[in-house]
Design an enzyme around this catalytic site. Structure first.
Site, PDB file in Angstrom:
ATOM      1  N   ASP A 138     -34.543  11.167  22.565  1.00  0.00           N
ATOM      2  CA  ASP A 138     -36.116  10.758  22.959  1.00  0.00           C
ATOM      3  C   ASP A 138     -35.958  11.549  24.716  1.00  0.00           C
ATOM      4  O   ASP A 138     -35.281  10.838  25.397  1.00  0.00           O
ATOM      5  CB  ASP A 138     -36.163   9.788  23.069  1.00  0.00           C
ATOM      6  CG  ASP A 138     -35.893   8.271  21.654  1.00  0.00           C
ATOM      7  OD1 ASP A 138     -37.085   9.320  20.708  1.00  0.00           O
ATOM      8  OD2 ASP A 138     -35.506   7.445  21.181  1.00  0.00           O
ATOM      9  N   GLY A 156     -39.184   3.819  14.986  1.00  0.00           N
ATOM     10  CA  GLY A 156     -39.638   2.535  15.769  1.00  0.00           C
ATOM     11  C   GLY A 156     -39.711   1.358  14.878  1.00  0.00           C
ATOM     12  O   GLY A 156     -40.281   1.149  14.075  1.00  0.00           O
ATOM     13  N   GLY A 157     -38.982   0.211  15.333  1.00  0.00           N
ATOM     14  CA  GLY A 157     -38.864  -0.747  15.018  1.00  0.00           C
ATOM     15  C   GLY A 157     -38.023  -1.031  13.370  1.00  0.00           C
ATOM     16  O   GLY A 157     -38.851  -2.090  12.735  1.00  0.00           O
ATOM     17  N   MET A 175     -44.155   7.956  13.647  1.00  0.00           N
ATOM     18  CA  MET A 175     -44.457   6.926  14.001  1.00  0.00           C
ATOM     19  C   MET A 175     -44.882   5.806  14.056  1.00  0.00           C
ATOM     20  O   MET A 175     -46.199   5.128  13.465  1.00  0.00           O
ATOM     21  CB  MET A 175     -44.681   6.927  16.030  1.00  0.00           C
ATOM     22  CG  MET A 175     -44.386   8.591  16.558  1.00  0.00           C
ATOM     23  SD  MET A 175     -42.167   7.993  16.477  1.00  0.00           S
ATOM     24  CE  MET A 175     -42.056   7.299  17.729  1.00  0.00           C
ATOM     25  N   GLY A 224     -32.586   2.355  17.581  1.00  0.00           N
ATOM     26  CA  GLY A 224     -32.036   2.200  18.734  1.00  0.00           C
ATOM     27  C   GLY A 224     -32.343   0.816  18.842  1.00  0.00           C
ATOM     28  O   GLY A 224     -30.763   0.273  18.553  1.00  0.00           O
ATOM     29  N   SER A 225     -32.145   0.252  19.231  1.00  0.00           N
ATOM     30  CA  SER A 225     -32.010  -1.564  18.979  1.00  0.00           C
ATOM     31  C   SER A 225     -31.383  -2.258  18.459  1.00  0.00           C
ATOM     32  O   SER A 225     -30.249  -2.376  18.906  1.00  0.00           O
ATOM     33  CB  SER A 225     -33.360  -2.514  19.630  1.00  0.00           C
ATOM     34  OG  SER A 225     -34.437  -1.900  18.629  1.00  0.00           O
ATOM     35  N   SER A 246     -30.772   6.139  17.991  1.00  0.00           N
ATOM     36  CA  SER A 246     -31.274   7.111  19.688  1.00  0.00           C
ATOM     37  C   SER A 246     -30.302   6.041  20.318  1.00  0.00           C
ATOM     38  O   SER A 246     -30.833   4.778  20.386  1.00  0.00           O
ATOM     39  CB  SER A 246     -32.929   6.223  19.284  1.00  0.00           C
ATOM     40  OG  SER A 246     -33.717   5.695  20.294  1.00  0.00           O
ATOM     41  N   HIS A 272     -30.535   9.999  17.664  1.00  0.00           N
ATOM     42  CA  HIS A 272     -31.465  11.013  17.709  1.00  0.00           C
ATOM     43  C   HIS A 272     -32.106  10.792  19.392  1.00  0.00           C
ATOM     44  O   HIS A 272     -31.497   9.049  19.988  1.00  0.00           O
ATOM     45  CB  HIS A 272     -32.721   9.972  17.668  1.00  0.00           C
ATOM     46  CG  HIS A 272     -34.214  10.268  17.250  1.00  0.00           C
ATOM     47  ND1 HIS A 272     -34.318  11.002  16.868  1.00  0.00           N
ATOM     48  CD2 HIS A 272     -34.778   8.816  17.908  1.00  0.00           C
ATOM     49  CE1 HIS A 272     -35.954  10.433  16.878  1.00  0.00           C
ATOM     50  NE2 HIS A 272     -35.949   9.900  18.330  1.00  0.00           N
ATOM     51  N   MET A 327     -41.366  13.694  23.334  1.00  0.00           N
ATOM     52  CA  MET A 327     -42.255  12.931  23.955  1.00  0.00           C
ATOM     53  C   MET A 327     -43.341  13.524  24.789  1.00  0.00           C
ATOM     54  O   MET A 327     -43.110  13.541  26.168  1.00  0.00           O
ATOM     55  CB  MET A 327     -42.251  11.645  23.729  1.00  0.00           C
ATOM     56  CG  MET A 327     -41.700  11.125  21.944  1.00  0.00           C
ATOM     57  SD  MET A 327     -40.912   9.508  22.690  1.00  0.00           S
ATOM     58  CE  MET A 327     -39.968   9.837  22.406  1.00  0.00           C
ATOM     59  N   GLY A 343     -42.497   5.869  23.281  1.00  0.00           N
ATOM     60  CA  GLY A 343     -42.466   5.628  24.762  1.00  0.00           C
ATOM     61  C   GLY A 343     -41.134   4.591  24.666  1.00  0.00           C
ATOM     62  O   GLY A 343     -40.827   4.612  25.786  1.00  0.00           O
ATOM     63  N   PHE A 344     -40.939   3.264  24.078  1.00  0.00           N
ATOM     64  CA  PHE A 344     -40.302   2.377  24.914  1.00  0.00           C
ATOM     65  C   PHE A 344     -39.200   2.340  23.424  1.00  0.00           C
ATOM     66  O   PHE A 344     -40.020   1.686  22.063  1.00  0.00           O
ATOM     67  CB  PHE A 344     -41.063   1.666  24.659  1.00  0.00           C
ATOM     68  CG  PHE A 344     -41.342   1.645  27.127  1.00  0.00           C
ATOM     69  CD1 PHE A 344     -41.338   1.663  27.668  1.00  0.00           C
ATOM     70  CD2 PHE A 344     -42.479   1.220  26.353  1.00  0.00           C
ATOM     71  CE1 PHE A 344     -41.425   1.492  28.927  1.00  0.00           C
ATOM     72  CE2 PHE A 344     -43.538   2.050  27.344  1.00  0.00           C
ATOM     73  CZ  PHE A 344     -42.886   2.221  28.817  1.00  0.00           C
TER      74      PHE A 344
HETATM   75  C1  DX5 Z   1     -39.659   4.978  20.966  1.00  0.00           C
HETATM   76  C2  DX5 Z   1     -38.349   5.749  20.511  1.00  0.00           C
HETATM   77  C3  DX5 Z   1     -37.368   5.666  20.033  1.00  0.00           C
HETATM   78  C4  DX5 Z   1     -36.687   4.696  20.150  1.00  0.00           C
HETATM   79  C5  DX5 Z   1     -36.986   3.566  18.520  1.00  0.00           C
HETATM   80  O1  DX5 Z   1     -40.603   5.277  21.224  1.00  0.00           O
HETATM   81  O2  DX5 Z   1     -39.181   7.480  20.273  1.00  0.00           O
HETATM   82  O3  DX5 Z   1     -36.491   7.283  19.100  1.00  0.00           O
HETATM   83  O4  DX5 Z   1     -35.867   4.476  20.451  1.00  0.00           O
HETATM   84  O5  DX5 Z   1     -36.622   2.408  19.372  1.00  0.00           O
HETATM   85  P1  DX5 Z   1     -36.333   0.907  18.699  1.00  0.00           P
HETATM   86  O6  DX5 Z   1     -35.386   1.132  17.594  1.00  0.00           O
HETATM   87  O7  DX5 Z   1     -35.804   0.358  19.609  1.00  0.00           O
HETATM   88  O8  DX5 Z   1     -37.974   0.718  18.061  1.00  0.00           O
HETATM   89 ZN    ZN Z   2     -37.270   9.291  18.954  1.00  0.00          ZN
END
Ligand code: DX5
Ligand code: ZN
Length: 219
Positions: free
Chosen positions: A34, A175-176, A136, A196-197, A9, A32, A67, A141-142
């Site tokens: 967002d 997510g996570g 999800m 993502g992270s 992401s 991905h 989103m 959101g984050f």
């Molecule tokens: C959050 C996004 C995700 C986000 C995931 O709402 O939809 O795509 O980037 O981030 P991580 O992998 O860090 O949880």
């Molecule tokens: Zn996402």
């Protein structure tokens, strides 16, 4: 080994250097993207003109995660710009069957996302209209939030129905997702993993992608 797709992401990428950030994840399966509107989620990212430009320069296919409120109105344009898949939230669509059909007619795969507390049961009869079911695994959101294990039974229930009906859609989780959590999501039935992270936070993004692939289906 079951098929496994890793879609990093760009929410966790450097937004001032997106083209270079896309190069860092060449070994991934898709990027991905967002899209957040500050209404459906309390965060604002990017919209149609920026996604269009990312589509023009990206070496990888685009996996767009919307989103946003009023998905019925805005989602088809993302299919038309050439995104490989467009995922809207069930909670933000008044007519999800019609929308999924419009996305496919627009040339993209159709995805539908469920927030952690949204059950899959009301949507079982329409799974055949979808190419992707995004469960999800955090509240959207984050980036950087902790994986919610409470979503695992929903992934299992969806996987059982999909197998039973011989449907072709894939279950995506977002997510996570880390080396520690990806195995649990895979075991429950997910085959497409958004990270993502755990990818962009690594020194070597491509090595992080390899580690996730290995961790997904560790015997
Ligand atoms: C959050 C996004 C995700 C986000 C995931 O709402 O939809 O795509 O980037 O981030 P991580 O992998 O860090 O949880
Ligand atoms: Zn996402």
């Amino acid at each position: 080994m079951a098929a496994c797709r890793i879609n990093p992401s760009i929410l966790s990428a450097d937004f001032a250097n997106l083209q270079a950030e896309l190069e860092r994840i060449r070994s991934a399966d898709a990027v991905h993207v967002d899209v957040m509107d500050n209404h459906f989620v309390p965060n604002l990212t990017l919209g149609l003109p920026v996604v269009k430009r990312i589509q023009e320069v990206s070496p990888l296919p685009l996996d767009v995660h919307l989103m946003i409120e009023d998905a019925d109105r805005w989602a088809p344009a993302y299919a038309e710009l050439g995104a490989a898949s467009v995922t809207f939230h069930a909670e933000a669509s008044a007519a999800p069957v019609r929308l999924a059909r419009e996305l496919r007619a627009g040339g993209s795969r159709a995805g539908m996302a469920l927030r952690p507390a949204t059950p899959v049961e009301p949507y079982l009869d329409m799974l055949g209209e979808l190419d992707l079911l995004l469960v999800m695994t955090v509240e959207p959101g984050f980036g950087g939030q902790a994986f919610l294990d409470l979503t695992l039974p929903k992934i299992r229930r969806a996987a059982t129905v999909i197998r039973g009906a011989s449907l072709a859609l894939a279950i995506q989780v977002d997510g996570g997702i880390t080396e520690e959590t990806i195995g649990r999501a895979a075991e429950a039935g997910a085959t497409v993993f958004v990270a993502g992270s755990s990818v962009y936070g690594a020194e070597d993004a491509s090595a992080a992608i390899d580690r996730l692939r290995r961790a997904a289906f560790r015997p």
